[in-house]
Motif scaffolding. Sequence first.
Motif, short mmCIF file in Angstrom:
data_model
loop_
_atom_site.label_atom_id
_atom_site.label_comp_id
_atom_site.label_asym_id
_atom_site.label_seq_id
_atom_site.Cartn_x
_atom_site.Cartn_y
_atom_site.Cartn_z
N TRP A 1 0.57 -1.57 0.00
CA TRP A 1 0.18 0.10 -0.01
C TRP A 1 1.13 1.46 0.08
O TRP A 1 0.57 2.81 -1.02
CB TRP A 1 -0.78 0.19 1.38
CG TRP A 1 -1.70 1.12 0.85
CD1 TRP A 1 -2.81 1.30 0.67
CD2 TRP A 1 -1.74 2.27 2.03
NE1 TRP A 1 -3.43 2.59 1.32
CE2 TRP A 1 -3.21 3.18 2.12
CE3 TRP A 1 -0.82 2.70 2.41
CZ2 TRP A 1 -2.80 4.17 2.43
CZ3 TRP A 1 -0.34 3.94 3.09
CH2 TRP A 1 -2.05 5.32 2.68
N GLN B 1 2.13 1.28 -3.59
CA GLN B 1 1.97 1.72 -4.61
C GLN B 1 1.07 3.52 -4.02
O GLN B 1 1.41 4.61 -5.21
CB GLN B 1 0.72 1.15 -4.11
CG GLN B 1 -0.95 1.76 -5.50
CD GLN B 1 -0.71 0.99 -6.35
OE1 GLN B 1 0.18 0.84 -6.99
NE2 GLN B 1 -1.47 1.59 -7.42
N ASP C 1 -8.38 0.40 -11.28
CA ASP C 1 -7.41 0.33 -10.34
C ASP C 1 -7.46 -0.55 -9.69
O ASP C 1 -5.96 -1.39 -8.72
CB ASP C 1 -6.06 1.80 -10.35
CG ASP C 1 -4.59 1.06 -9.62
OD1 ASP C 1 -4.08 0.85 -9.90
OD2 ASP C 1 -4.72 2.00 -9.06
N GLU C 2 -8.24 -0.24 -8.29
CA GLU C 2 -8.46 -0.68 -7.27
C GLU C 2 -8.46 -2.45 -7.60
O GLU C 2 -9.21 -2.68 -6.54
CB GLU C 2 -9.38 0.23 -6.45
CG GLU C 2 -9.17 1.54 -6.06
CD GLU C 2 -7.46 0.83 -4.62
OE1 GLU C 2 -7.96 -0.06 -3.85
OE2 GLU C 2 -6.65 1.72 -4.96
N CYS C 3 -10.38 -2.54 -8.76
CA CYS C 3 -10.39 -4.05 -8.67
C CYS C 3 -9.72 -4.36 -10.24
O CYS C 3 -9.77 -5.65 -10.23
CB CYS C 3 -11.80 -3.67 -9.88
SG CYS C 3 -11.85 -3.19 -11.51
N GLY C 4 -8.25 -4.26 -9.41
CA GLY C 4 -7.58 -4.81 -10.69
C GLY C 4 -7.66 -5.01 -11.95
O GLY C 4 -7.65 -5.55 -12.93
N PRO D 1 -4.11 -9.16 -8.87
CA PRO D 1 -4.61 -8.74 -7.86
C PRO D 1 -4.41 -7.08 -7.18
O PRO D 1 -3.78 -6.98 -8.16
CB PRO D 1 -3.23 -9.99 -7.44
CG PRO D 1 -2.06 -9.82 -7.81
CD PRO D 1 -1.93 -9.78 -9.73
N HIS D 2 -4.83 -7.29 -5.77
CA HIS D 2 -4.72 -5.62 -5.22
C HIS D 2 -3.34 -5.69 -5.05
O HIS D 2 -2.55 -6.36 -5.19
CB HIS D 2 -5.41 -6.05 -4.49
CG HIS D 2 -5.04 -4.28 -4.05
ND1 HIS D 2 -5.27 -3.82 -2.89
CD2 HIS D 2 -6.48 -3.77 -4.29
CE1 HIS D 2 -6.00 -2.80 -2.79
NE2 HIS D 2 -6.62 -2.66 -3.59
N TYR D 3 -2.68 -4.36 -5.30
CA TYR D 3 -1.66 -4.06 -5.21
C TYR D 3 -1.86 -4.46 -3.37
O TYR D 3 -0.44 -4.50 -3.17
CB TYR D 3 -1.53 -2.75 -5.38
CG TYR D 3 -2.04 -1.73 -4.50
CD1 TYR D 3 -2.21 -1.29 -3.41
CD2 TYR D 3 -3.56 -1.36 -5.69
CE1 TYR D 3 -3.05 -0.39 -2.59
CE2 TYR D 3 -3.95 -0.42 -4.88
CZ TYR D 3 -4.13 0.04 -3.97
OH TYR D 3 -4.65 0.93 -3.36
N THR D 4 -2.17 -4.75 -2.28
CA THR D 4 -2.06 -5.47 -1.25
C THR D 4 -1.71 -6.75 -1.52
O THR D 4 -1.45 -7.04 -0.14
CB THR D 4 -2.20 -4.13 -0.37
OG1 THR D 4 -3.86 -5.23 -0.59
CG2 THR D 4 -2.66 -3.03 0.16
N LYS D 5 -2.38 -7.43 -2.47
CA LYS D 5 -2.12 -8.87 -2.49
C LYS D 5 -1.27 -9.10 -3.23
O LYS D 5 -1.64 -10.78 -4.06
CB LYS D 5 -3.31 -9.63 -2.33
CG LYS D 5 -4.08 -8.22 -1.62
CD LYS D 5 -5.84 -9.55 -1.78
CE LYS D 5 -6.57 -8.87 -0.57
NZ LYS D 5 -8.45 -8.84 -0.85
N ARG E 1 0.11 -7.09 -6.52
CA ARG E 1 0.52 -7.06 -7.74
C ARG E 1 1.66 -6.39 -7.33
O ARG E 1 2.37 -5.66 -6.14
CB ARG E 1 -0.06 -5.67 -8.20
CG ARG E 1 -0.21 -5.70 -9.63
CD ARG E 1 -1.02 -4.23 -9.24
NE ARG E 1 -2.77 -4.29 -9.37
CZ ARG E 1 -3.46 -3.43 -8.91
NH1 ARG E 1 -2.87 -2.00 -9.69
NH2 ARG E 1 -4.66 -2.64 -8.55
#
Length: 248
Positions: free
Chosen positions: A70, A73, A141-144, A150-154, A156
């Motif tokens: 997070w 990003q 961006d948030e929904c990939g 994947p989300h940038y906290t998961k 990406r």
Amino acid sequence: MKTAILATLVASAAAFAPSRTSRAATAVSEGKADLEALASKANPKVKFYDPLNLADQDFWGKGNEATIGWLRQSEIKHGRIAMFAFVGYIVQSNFVFPWPQTLAGAAHPSPDMVPEAQWDAIPLGAKWQIFAVISMLELWDECGGGGAFPHYTKGRQPGKYPPFTLFRDNVHFVLDLYDPFGFNKKMSEETKERRLTAELNNGRLAQLAIFAFLCADKIPGSVPALEGIAIPYSGDPMIPFEGQFSYF
């Protein structure tokens, strides 16, 4: 001077967008050690600087790697927006687009006005259009990209904006933000890494630069290097709809 600074930034325009890597999108997780290694590449003299110990935190109970994702990003995104803002400030200070700004035929604000005052002079409807586009880009961006990444906290890669493949195939043709014509598909990993580091440094510098202009315009004398360049601005740059309505 402003034009010279613009030329310097344009020379590094290739760093404005994320580079694609061969690592799997679902296998990119960064820890504090990765941040320290990146910091050494970005600035060998300062190296890793984290006085608030943010790299050790666990935001929202998602884990340290998610927190670092997070933070990375956020920094990359703010750096990119700052680069666009700074270049936009330079352009607005020196150039007016020749076409009308509105369907009614109204011209763009004069460069004799400080860029903050030019923004104030933009019609309310135009401002809402800008914010609507920004909101849609943020949502994508948030929904990939509809699940493409994947989300940038998961996992990406931080800063890697998803392609518009799903939207393009099902709604309307649109070019991807990064490398829309595929010119960089054969770029070497070394070049990608160098450009990502350059982007990070340029973004950090641009954040300082755009706020230097804002401060110099709002508080005369606050930035000695901009004496004689900054144009006084009486409004509030933190209120985007000043004169139309305000949330404050």
